[in-house]
Write a protein that holds these residues in place. Structure first.
Motif, mmCIF file in Angstrom:
data_model
loop_
_atom_site.group_PDB
_atom_site.id
_atom_site.type_symbol
_atom_site.label_atom_id
_atom_site.label_comp_id
_atom_site.label_asym_id
_atom_site.label_seq_id
_atom_site.Cartn_x
_atom_site.Cartn_y
_atom_site.Cartn_z
ATOM 1 N N ARG A 6 0.897 -1.175 0.154
ATOM 2 C CA ARG A 6 0.043 0.329 -0.174
ATOM 3 C C ARG A 6 0.783 1.427 0.481
ATOM 4 O O ARG A 6 0.650 2.076 -0.713
ATOM 5 C CB ARG A 6 -0.952 0.268 1.489
ATOM 6 N N ALA A 7 1.609 1.360 0.912
ATOM 7 C CA ALA A 7 2.900 2.255 1.230
ATOM 8 C C ALA A 7 3.252 2.508 -0.408
ATOM 9 O O ALA A 7 3.882 3.929 -1.040
ATOM 10 C CB ALA A 7 3.684 2.211 1.793
ATOM 11 N N ALA A 11 2.449 6.324 -3.193
ATOM 12 C CA ALA A 11 3.939 6.825 -3.644
ATOM 13 C C ALA A 11 3.789 6.764 -5.267
ATOM 14 O O ALA A 11 3.960 7.537 -5.795
ATOM 15 C CB ALA A 11 5.396 6.173 -3.163
ATOM 16 N N GLN A 12 3.159 5.576 -6.276
ATOM 17 C CA GLN A 12 3.024 5.707 -7.031
ATOM 18 C C GLN A 12 1.742 5.985 -8.010
ATOM 19 O O GLN A 12 1.953 7.005 -8.579
ATOM 20 C CB GLN A 12 3.245 3.987 -7.919
ATOM 21 N N THR A 13 1.056 6.586 -6.881
ATOM 22 C CA THR A 13 0.162 6.939 -7.602
ATOM 23 C C THR A 13 0.555 8.569 -7.715
ATOM 24 O O THR A 13 0.094 9.055 -8.231
ATOM 25 C CB THR A 13 -0.860 6.814 -6.510
ATOM 26 N N LEU A 95 12.644 -1.990 -1.691
ATOM 27 C CA LEU A 95 11.477 -1.340 -1.560
ATOM 28 C C LEU A 95 11.848 -0.355 -0.823
ATOM 29 O O LEU A 95 10.433 0.648 -1.087
ATOM 30 C CB LEU A 95 9.850 -2.116 -0.902
ATOM 31 N N GLU A 96 12.608 0.342 0.213
ATOM 32 C CA GLU A 96 13.225 1.107 1.007
ATOM 33 C C GLU A 96 12.298 2.422 0.196
ATOM 34 O O GLU A 96 12.229 3.062 0.736
ATOM 35 C CB GLU A 96 14.296 0.816 1.893
ATOM 36 N N PRO A 97 13.863 2.296 -1.167
ATOM 37 C CA PRO A 97 13.363 4.244 -1.279
ATOM 38 C C PRO A 97 11.555 4.294 -1.498
ATOM 39 O O PRO A 97 11.320 5.458 -2.156
ATOM 40 C CB PRO A 97 13.797 3.753 -3.283
ATOM 41 N N ASP A 98 10.712 3.032 -2.327
ATOM 42 C CA ASP A 98 9.954 3.695 -2.333
ATOM 43 C C ASP A 98 9.024 3.914 -1.192
ATOM 44 O O ASP A 98 7.323 4.033 -1.315
ATOM 45 C CB ASP A 98 8.902 2.325 -3.163
ATOM 46 N N ILE A 99 8.649 3.346 0.411
ATOM 47 C CA ILE A 99 8.600 4.046 1.159
ATOM 48 C C ILE A 99 8.448 4.785 1.578
ATOM 49 O O ILE A 99 8.313 4.895 2.898
ATOM 50 C CB ILE A 99 8.196 2.252 1.823
ATOM 51 N N ARG A 100 9.957 5.706 1.442
ATOM 52 C CA ARG A 100 10.165 7.043 2.081
ATOM 53 C C ARG A 100 9.539 7.395 2.902
ATOM 54 O O ARG A 100 9.828 8.689 3.572
ATOM 55 C CB ARG A 100 11.919 7.788 1.603
ATOM 56 N N HIS A 101 8.413 8.009 1.913
ATOM 57 C CA HIS A 101 7.357 9.371 2.470
ATOM 58 C C HIS A 101 6.759 8.919 3.818
ATOM 59 O O HIS A 101 6.304 9.323 4.352
ATOM 60 C CB HIS A 101 6.251 9.229 1.216
ATOM 61 N N ASP A 188 -0.395 9.223 3.443
ATOM 62 C CA ASP A 188 -1.988 9.433 3.308
ATOM 63 C C ASP A 188 -1.643 9.811 1.987
ATOM 64 O O ASP A 188 -2.497 9.345 0.677
ATOM 65 C CB ASP A 188 -2.886 10.247 3.798
ATOM 66 N N THR A 189 -0.925 10.909 1.093
ATOM 67 C CA THR A 189 -0.713 11.424 0.209
ATOM 68 C C THR A 189 0.367 11.036 -0.797
ATOM 69 O O THR A 189 0.504 11.144 -2.129
ATOM 70 C CB THR A 189 -0.510 12.711 0.040
#
Length: 254
Positions: A6-7, A11-13, A95-101, A188-189
């Motif tokens: 989901r995270a 981020a991709q969205t 996956l960590e760069p994709d969930i840094r937010h 959330d965003t």
């Protein structure tokens, strides 16, 4: 796992929305319809509540991850040092760069890896993080600026929508949570300020156009320039001074 999926999807969205969103410039002729508020170092000082909950971390590790706690040491100091050493030593995942937010997702990953390395249950790691987040909400409410509730109430009485927009992981809670119309974290965003998805989501929540949004925050780069680049207006606050208040580049203050 679903949580990290989901995270990543968020981020991709956000990246797609950011590419499609048209550039805009602030329009002072538009009357404000909404105000968004940064949280850390804007409505409360960042460091005191963080220090307060960090003091509880060794106890949380002992309660939720007893095997890991035993391996890290007998004292609070040894556990705190062991957690820092684990962050440096743990394997980093693709996956960590994709969930840094998403700070909470990153924290869950950290403690899941620690649990797995010492034979504790991953679900206990998730429970530790949930406990931590709840304590953080209580701590930040304790340090909420005394003028904040009255200011939010006055803005709402004037007919404005008022919400929180934060790069942190403070969740809706306490006195502020009861007053605000919406509460948006980077998790959330899918993106952190100064990127536009935070502000796009705020406009959607408030039902306003970018030119009708006023954002308030302490960071010149993330809050002020982020809002202005999006086409909103911005107010810079410096009550709780930090490096982000002035940011690294002196030209930002020009």
């Amino acid at each position: 796992t679903n949580f990290f999926d989901r995270a990543r999807a968020t981020a991709q969205t956000a990246a797609v929305v950011e590419r499609l969103w048209p550039a805009a410039v602030p329009d002072a002729s538009k009357a404000p319809r909404a105000v968004t508020l940064d949280l850390d170092n804007t409505l409360w000082p960042t460091l005191p509540p963080l220090l307060k909950i960090q003091e509880a971390m060794p106890g949380l590790v002992r309660f939720h991850l007893p095997n890991a706690a035993a391996a890290l040491g007998d004292t609070d100091v040894s556990i705190e040092k062991g957690l820092k050493d684990w962050e440096a030593a743990r394997p980093k995942l693709d996956l960590e760069p994709d969930i840094r937010h998403d700070i909470t997702a990153r924290r869950r990953l950290f403690f899941r890896q620690l649990a797995a390395s010492r034979g504790d249950d991953e679900t206990a790691a998730d429970a530790l993080v949930a406990d931590f987040v709840q304590r953080r909400a209580a701590a930040t409410d304790a340090f909420l600026d005394e003028a904040a509730p009255g200011a939010v109430t006055a803005l709402k009485d004037a007919g404005l929508k008022v919400g929180a927009v934060t790069n942190g992981n403070a969740r809706r809670a306490g006195r502020l949570g009861e007053l605000l119309d919406f509460w948006l974290a980077a998790a959330d965003t899918g993106a952190m300020k100064p990127r536009s998805p935070q502000f796009i989501a705020a406009c959607a929540a408030a039902g306003c156009a970018p030119a009708e949004l006023v954002h308030v925050g302490d960071s010149l780069a993330e809050d002020v320039l982020g809002a202005l680049d999006f086409g909103a207006r911005a107010i810079h606050v410096t009550k709780y001074a930090s490096d982000k208040t002035k940011d690294a580049d002196p030209a930002l203050a020009a």
